[in-house]
Motif scaffolding. Structure first.
Motif, mmCIF file in Angstrom:
data_model
loop_
_atom_site.group_PDB
_atom_site.id
_atom_site.type_symbol
_atom_site.label_atom_id
_atom_site.label_comp_id
_atom_site.label_asym_id
_atom_site.label_seq_id
_atom_site.Cartn_x
_atom_site.Cartn_y
_atom_site.Cartn_z
ATOM 1 N N ALA A 25 0.822 -1.214 0.000
ATOM 2 C CA ALA A 25 0.000 0.000 0.000
ATOM 3 C C ALA A 25 0.854 1.261 0.000
ATOM 4 O O ALA A 25 0.364 2.343 -0.328
ATOM 5 N N ARG A 26 2.124 1.131 0.360
ATOM 6 C CA ARG A 26 3.019 2.289 0.399
ATOM 7 C C ARG A 26 4.354 1.925 -0.236
ATOM 8 O O ARG A 26 4.678 0.758 -0.426
ATOM 9 N N ARG A 27 5.127 2.958 -0.568
ATOM 10 C CA ARG A 27 6.477 2.755 -1.077
ATOM 11 C C ARG A 27 7.472 2.911 0.066
ATOM 12 O O ARG A 27 7.262 3.733 0.967
ATOM 13 N N HIS A 28 8.544 2.152 0.028
ATOM 14 C CA HIS A 28 9.489 2.113 1.140
ATOM 15 C C HIS A 28 10.920 2.158 0.612
ATOM 16 O O HIS A 28 11.201 1.690 -0.496
ATOM 17 N N PRO A 29 11.842 2.674 1.422
ATOM 18 C CA PRO A 29 13.255 2.445 1.100
ATOM 19 C C PRO A 29 13.547 0.957 1.252
ATOM 20 O O PRO A 29 12.894 0.259 2.039
ATOM 21 N N ALA A 30 14.505 0.461 0.488
ATOM 22 C CA ALA A 30 14.771 -0.982 0.481
ATOM 23 C C ALA A 30 16.174 -1.295 0.986
ATOM 24 O O ALA A 30 17.118 -0.532 0.769
ATOM 25 N N VAL A 31 16.301 -2.430 1.641
ATOM 26 C CA VAL A 31 17.582 -2.991 2.054
ATOM 27 C C VAL A 31 17.837 -4.228 1.203
ATOM 28 O O VAL A 31 16.950 -5.089 1.067
ATOM 29 N N VAL A 32 19.028 -4.322 0.612
ATOM 30 C CA VAL A 32 19.401 -5.474 -0.212
ATOM 31 C C VAL A 32 20.563 -6.208 0.449
ATOM 32 O O VAL A 32 21.606 -5.601 0.738
ATOM 33 N N ILE A 33 20.365 -7.492 0.711
ATOM 34 C CA ILE A 33 21.398 -8.348 1.292
ATOM 35 C C ILE A 33 21.632 -9.492 0.321
ATOM 36 O O ILE A 33 20.725 -10.293 0.061
ATOM 37 N N ARG A 34 22.837 -9.588 -0.233
ATOM 38 C CA ARG A 34 23.194 -10.672 -1.142
ATOM 39 C C ARG A 34 24.247 -11.533 -0.438
ATOM 40 O O ARG A 34 25.292 -11.039 -0.035
ATOM 41 N N THR A 35 23.951 -12.831 -0.291
ATOM 42 C CA THR A 35 24.760 -13.666 0.583
ATOM 43 C C THR A 35 25.038 -15.039 -0.012
ATOM 44 O O THR A 35 24.175 -15.599 -0.703
ATOM 45 N N TYR A 287 21.974 0.109 12.764
ATOM 46 C CA TYR A 287 21.941 0.053 11.307
ATOM 47 C C TYR A 287 20.720 0.788 10.744
ATOM 48 O O TYR A 287 20.824 1.539 9.761
ATOM 49 N N ALA A 288 19.563 0.560 11.348
ATOM 50 C CA ALA A 288 18.335 1.175 10.829
ATOM 51 C C ALA A 288 18.370 2.695 10.967
ATOM 52 O O ALA A 288 17.966 3.424 10.045
ATOM 53 N N ARG A 289 18.867 3.158 12.092
ATOM 54 C CA ARG A 289 18.920 4.616 12.269
ATOM 55 C C ARG A 289 19.912 5.245 11.296
ATOM 56 O O ARG A 289 19.640 6.305 10.711
#
Length: 515
Positions: A25-35, A287-289
């Protein structure tokens, strides 16, 4: 959470998508973790990011776990595809209806490399255009390349750590973290067999990439290209991490806003060894802050951070120069503060190497130069790079030199402080000064501490043995002893004795790195 298989450059990458409670329902900043370690191991971390309002994408790298082809397994080639696959993943994320276009690449160890090359590119791919690059990077204990992690900067081969990693993860689509320990339990002399190049034969399974580990060119491209980066960076490391020097170099050279967080931690970012509970950090909150501040563009365009001073509850501010107090020199020929116990001449015998996993001293073995300082009359705060200067000779043209620093408390209990290495290939009997870097120290030594200084020719099994024949230590099958002489005149230990005041201390390290 839902799983998609992202088509990228001839492969299909298994990708888990975790959305915040507001969902699509909303747009968000994204976190990408490639492992490479299995995206399922990041489920709790992904849920914590999502609870803080981030969309989270966790992906198995090409050839690993869910990204390995069924029926015809795709070969995993470590470090080979991460820049291109990362750029394609960032572009895909930005095209999703739940993305607001801002992307933070996050990773630790190998995954930190994946996050970084999404900005800098690597040997196979140039730096991606802005549309395919993340807006910020969190890189913890970065393992920056095949050759970079296989050798010390001196050129000395890291054996135990590389054998453990490749036994657990190399040339396979899944992982077995216990593989090396299980084999060592059955064959304790496994790592002593020669040549090092045939280790896979003794592990009992093929590792076709093993030999290439030792021939990969060391270029430090991530660090070399760091200066052109303009996005924010949070570099996280530990003073007991084998890759601490790379974490610091990356932070110093980064072209965008750069923050550093260093504690008395090992590669797992836990206290290893020594006390560390007093420097506990709420990693998820931190990390989030920081990611919010980076995405919002509120971070000051500076290079600064905080370093924990082990042995105290204090954190101290640092800038890109890293604070350095006066270098305190412990000259080997100054018997007022340093005593030579024995071994100005010794034999470095690769058949009986000095052990990296044993701090005990056998008085019947003349296998090292051993010195001891007087007890400290007052606490000593060490903050910055340490080193040793040696005037020394070897009877073999090719020789490795290790300097190990050990703290002894009033009861004689030993605790490792630092170890460094250097490699020489100079003519026999040349006693020019040799520099041995001991890494970055951040700790308080209490009153009464004595420092034991050991100069050795081997540090096994942490490092492969130099055979002293001039042959490559990875392929050599012949070993020869090397007679050594350490001249006390002109040799010294140099420690960063900082003059710290309580006004230098940081009450809240999170506040410091998030502004």
């Amino acid at each position: 959470m839902r799983t998609v298989h992202l088509p990228v450059h001839g492969s299909r990458l298994a990708t888990d998508v975790h959305l915040p409670p507001a969902g699509r329902a909303r747009r968000h900043p994204a976190v990408v973790i490639r492992t490479p370690y299995g995206r399922g191991s990041h489920t709790a971390e992904a849920c914590a990011w999502a609870a803080r309002g981030f969309a989270v994408v966790v992906q198995d790298v090409r050839g690993r776990h869910g990204s390995a082809r069924r029926g015809a397994p795709e070969e995993w080639r470590p470090y080979a595809h991460e820049a291109a696959d990362g750029a394609a993943t960032v572009r895909w994320v930005r095209e999703r209806p739940w993305s607001d276009g801002r992307v933070v690449a996050v990773g630790a160890s190998y995954a930190a490399y994946c996050a970084l090359v999404a900005v800098t590119g690597d040997r196979a791919a140039p730096a991606p255009p802005p549309a395919e690059a993340p807006d910020a990077v969190i890189a913890a204990v970065p393992a920056l390349g095949t050759a970079e992690v296989a050798r010390e900067r001196s050129g000395v081969e890291r054996l135990l750590g590389r054998a453990g990693w490749w036994a657990a993860h190399g040339d396979r689509s899944d992982s077995d973290p216990t593989a090396l320990d299980a084999r060592l339990a059955r064959a304790p002399e496994l790592l002593a067999h020669l040549p090092v190049a045939t280790l896979p034969d003794r592990l009992g399974r093929p590792l076709p990439s093993w030999r290439g580990v030792w021939h990969a060119p060391r270029e430090d491209l991530v660090i070399a290209r760091a200066g052109v980066a303009r996005v924010p960076l949070l570099a996280v490391g530990g003073t007991h991490d084998p890759f601490a020097v790379d974490t610091l170099a990356l932070w110093r050279r980064w072209g965008g806003p750069a923050r550093l967080l260093v504690g008395p931690w090992g590669h797992a970012l836990t206290a290893d060894p020594g006390p560390g509970a007093q420097h506990h950090i709420a990693v998820g909150q931190t990390y989030a802050r920081w990611a919010r501040a980076a995405c919002d563009g509120t971070l000051e365009h500076t290079a600064r951070g905080v370093v924990a001073l082990a042995g105290t509850p204090r954190w101290h501010r640092v800038d890109s120069a890293v604070p350095a107090g006066e270098a305190r020199a412990y000259r080997f020929d100054d018997d007022r503060c340093v005593r030579l116990l024995h071994g100005a001449e010794f034999v470095a015998d690769p058949d009986r190497p000095v052990r990296s996993d044993d701090l005990r001293i056998d008085p019947d073995r003349a296998d090292r130069t051993l010195l001891l300082t007087e007890p400290l009359a007052r606490p000593l705060d060490l903050l910055g790079p340490a080193s040793a200067t040696l005037r020394a000779e070897a009877t073999t043209a090719c020789a490795d030199w290790f300097v190990r620093l050990v703290a002894l408390d009033a009861d004689g209990r030993a605790e490792p402080v630092a170890v460094g290495s250097a490699r020489t290939a100079r003519p026999v009997r040349d006693d020019a000064a040799l520099r041995v870097d001991l890494g970055f120290l951040a700790r308080r030594l209490p009153i009464g501490t004595r420092l034991r200084i050991e100069v050795t020719g081997h540090h096994f099994p942490a490092h492969a043995r130099n055979p002293h024949t001039g042959e490559d230590p990875v392929t050599a099958v012949r070993l020869a002893p090397s007679r050594r002489t350490v001249h006390t005149g002109g040799s010294a230990l140099l420690l960063p004795a900082a003059r710290l005041h309580r006004t230098d201390a940081v009450a809240d390290p999170i506040e410091e790195i998030c502004t």
